[in-house]
Write a protein that holds these residues in place. Sequence first.
Motif, PDB file in Angstrom:
ATOM      1  N   MET A  65       0.844  -1.173   0.000  1.00 18.64           N
ATOM      2  CA  MET A  65       0.000   0.000   0.000  1.00 18.64           C
ATOM      3  C   MET A  65       0.891   1.238   0.000  1.00 18.64           C
ATOM      4  SD  MET A  65      -2.454   1.733   2.881  1.00 18.64           S
ATOM      5  CE  MET A  65      -3.517   0.376   3.190  1.00 18.64           C
ATOM      6  N   ASP A  66       0.489   2.248  -0.775  1.00 24.53           N
ATOM      7  CA  ASP A  66       1.209   3.510  -0.826  1.00 24.53           C
ATOM      8  C   ASP A  66       0.820   4.397   0.348  1.00 24.53           C
ATOM      9  OD1 ASP A  66       2.754   3.510  -3.330  1.00 24.53           O
ATOM     10  OD2 ASP A  66       0.793   3.287  -4.286  1.00 24.53           O
ATOM     11  N   THR A  67       1.831   4.962   0.978  1.00 26.54           N
ATOM     12  CA  THR A  67       1.622   5.932   2.043  1.00 26.54           C
ATOM     13  C   THR A  67       2.514   7.121   1.770  1.00 26.54           C
ATOM     14  OG1 THR A  67       1.177   4.178   3.659  1.00 26.54           O
ATOM     15  CG2 THR A  67       1.745   6.352   4.529  1.00 26.54           C
ATOM     16  N   LEU A  68       1.955   8.315   1.831  1.00 20.45           N
ATOM     17  CA  LEU A  68       2.733   9.542   1.726  1.00 20.45           C
ATOM     18  C   LEU A  68       2.744  10.204   3.094  1.00 20.45           C
ATOM     19  CD1 LEU A  68       1.473  11.063  -1.642  1.00 20.45           C
ATOM     20  CD2 LEU A  68       3.567   9.788  -1.217  1.00 20.45           C
ATOM     21  N   ILE A  69       3.927  10.607   3.515  1.00 17.73           N
ATOM     22  CA  ILE A  69       4.085  11.293   4.791  1.00 17.73           C
ATOM     23  C   ILE A  69       4.715  12.638   4.470  1.00 17.73           C
ATOM     24  CG2 ILE A  69       5.114  11.212   7.083  1.00 17.73           C
ATOM     25  CD1 ILE A  69       5.308   8.072   6.489  1.00 17.73           C
ATOM     26  N   ILE A  70       4.026  13.696   4.847  1.00 13.81           N
ATOM     27  CA  ILE A  70       4.486  15.048   4.533  1.00 13.81           C
ATOM     28  C   ILE A  70       4.973  15.682   5.832  1.00 13.81           C
ATOM     29  CG2 ILE A  70       3.831  17.282   3.561  1.00 13.81           C
ATOM     30  CD1 ILE A  70       1.521  15.674   2.130  1.00 13.81           C
ATOM     31  N   ASN A  72       8.557  18.411   2.891  1.00 16.31           N
ATOM     32  CA  ASN A  72       9.218  17.318   2.204  1.00 16.31           C
ATOM     33  C   ASN A  72       8.310  16.100   2.313  1.00 16.31           C
ATOM     34  OD1 ASN A  72      11.509  18.762   1.453  1.00 16.31           O
ATOM     35  ND2 ASN A  72      12.460  18.415   3.442  1.00 16.31           N
ATOM     36  N   ILE A  73       8.439  15.192   1.374  1.00 19.81           N
ATOM     37  CA  ILE A  73       7.497  14.072   1.275  1.00 19.81           C
ATOM     38  C   ILE A  73       8.263  12.755   1.288  1.00 19.81           C
ATOM     39  CG2 ILE A  73       5.731  12.983  -0.174  1.00 19.81           C
ATOM     40  CD1 ILE A  73       5.345  15.882  -1.387  1.00 19.81           C
ATOM     41  N   LEU A  74       7.793  11.832   2.102  1.00 21.61           N
ATOM     42  CA  LEU A  74       8.323  10.472   2.117  1.00 21.61           C
ATOM     43  C   LEU A  74       7.242   9.563   1.553  1.00 21.61           C
ATOM     44  CD1 LEU A  74      10.261   8.184   2.878  1.00 21.61           C
ATOM     45  CD2 LEU A  74       9.370   8.321   5.228  1.00 21.61           C
ATOM     46  N   HIS A  75       7.574   8.887   0.462  1.00 21.29           N
ATOM     47  CA  HIS A  75       6.657   7.917  -0.141  1.00 21.29           C
ATOM     48  C   HIS A  75       7.129   6.529   0.274  1.00 21.29           C
ATOM     49  CE1 HIS A  75       5.549   5.398  -3.866  1.00 21.29           C
ATOM     50  NE2 HIS A  75       4.544   5.384  -3.022  1.00 21.29           N
ATOM     51  N   ALA A 124      -3.548   9.423  -1.320  1.00 22.36           N
ATOM     52  CA  ALA A 124      -2.119   9.298  -1.613  1.00 22.36           C
ATOM     53  C   ALA A 124      -1.892   9.126  -3.106  1.00 22.36           C
ATOM     54  CB  ALA A 124      -1.523   8.125  -0.848  1.00 22.36           C
ATOM     55  N   ASP A 125      -2.740   8.336  -3.753  1.00 22.58           N
ATOM     56  CA  ASP A 125      -2.564   8.052  -5.178  1.00 22.58           C
ATOM     57  C   ASP A 125      -2.633   9.316  -6.024  1.00 22.58           C
ATOM     58  OD1 ASP A 125      -2.301   5.379  -4.555  1.00 22.58           O
ATOM     59  OD2 ASP A 125      -4.371   4.877  -5.079  1.00 22.58           O
ATOM     60  N   ASN A 126      -3.566  10.200  -5.722  1.00 25.42           N
ATOM     61  CA  ASN A 126      -3.715  11.428  -6.509  1.00 25.42           C
ATOM     62  C   ASN A 126      -2.484  12.317  -6.397  1.00 25.42           C
ATOM     63  OD1 ASN A 126      -6.278  10.616  -7.299  1.00 25.42           O
ATOM     64  ND2 ASN A 126      -7.294  11.715  -5.640  1.00 25.42           N
ATOM     65  N   LEU A 127      -2.002  12.526  -5.185  1.00 25.29           N
ATOM     66  CA  LEU A 127      -0.815  13.361  -4.998  1.00 25.29           C
ATOM     67  C   LEU A 127       0.420  12.665  -5.546  1.00 25.29           C
ATOM     68  CD1 LEU A 127       0.562  15.884  -3.980  1.00 25.29           C
ATOM     69  CD2 LEU A 127       0.629  14.848  -1.687  1.00 25.29           C
ATOM     70  N   LEU A 128       0.515  11.367  -5.354  1.00 24.53           N
ATOM     71  CA  LEU A 128       1.665  10.612  -5.848  1.00 24.53           C
ATOM     72  C   LEU A 128       1.784  10.709  -7.366  1.00 24.53           C
ATOM     73  CD1 LEU A 128       4.025   8.823  -5.152  1.00 24.53           C
ATOM     74  CD2 LEU A 128       2.474   6.857  -5.241  1.00 24.53           C
ATOM     75  N   GLU A 129       0.673  10.670  -8.052  1.00 24.88           N
ATOM     76  CA  GLU A 129       0.687  10.810  -9.513  1.00 24.88           C
ATOM     77  C   GLU A 129       1.262  12.171  -9.921  1.00 24.88           C
ATOM     78  OE1 GLU A 129      -2.600  10.954 -13.050  1.00 24.88           O
ATOM     79  OE2 GLU A 129      -2.911   9.494 -11.446  1.00 24.88           O
ATOM     80  N   LEU A 130       0.864  13.227  -9.224  1.00 28.94           N
ATOM     81  CA  LEU A 130       1.393  14.561  -9.519  1.00 28.94           C
ATOM     82  C   LEU A 130       2.883  14.655  -9.206  1.00 28.94           C
ATOM     83  CD1 LEU A 130      -1.509  16.738  -8.090  1.00 28.94           C
ATOM     84  CD2 LEU A 130      -0.973  16.349 -10.502  1.00 28.94           C
ATOM     85  N   ILE A 131       3.293  14.082  -8.089  1.00 31.90           N
ATOM     86  CA  ILE A 131       4.706  14.104  -7.705  1.00 31.90           C
ATOM     87  C   ILE A 131       5.547  13.360  -8.733  1.00 31.90           C
ATOM     88  CG2 ILE A 131       6.360  13.204  -6.014  1.00 31.90           C
ATOM     89  CD1 ILE A 131       4.177  13.708  -3.878  1.00 31.90           C
ATOM     90  N   GLU A 132       5.098  12.200  -9.154  1.00 32.69           N
ATOM     91  CA  GLU A 132       5.866  11.409 -10.120  1.00 32.69           C
ATOM     92  C   GLU A 132       5.965  12.111 -11.465  1.00 32.69           C
ATOM     93  OE1 GLU A 132       3.950   7.586  -9.836  1.00 32.69           O
ATOM     94  OE2 GLU A 132       5.278   6.963  -8.205  1.00 32.69           O
TER      95      GLU A 132
END
Length: 113
Positions: free
Chosen positions: A1-6, A11-14, A77-85
Amino acid sequence: MDTLIISKENNILHIFNKGYSVDYTFYDCKGHSLDGGILESEKEKFNTHVVKNNIIDMFKDTISFSEPYMYLEGDRADNLLELIEMEDYKNTQLKVNDFLSSIKNNSYIEMEK
């Protein structure tokens, strides 16, 4: 499972927890990759919240990442992760183009035969 920690510094830890292995990547507030890696366990599955502390401790001298943290999981997490990537990919492409331009601007380029 994806987890984003801001972090407080934005700064972001995926963390992508696969059970017996965890992929992790740190991003700066602009979505540019700072560092990352893979942790593997032979004994037990990783708990995301426990391994998060271990990862942050490994990088505490090089990456600013302090509390309070904001956690995003699942769709959030998925929505933000897509933008970050996407942003990280664009940044990497710019670095490659800059490097290629600097090579082309050299008056002498040695080619292997």
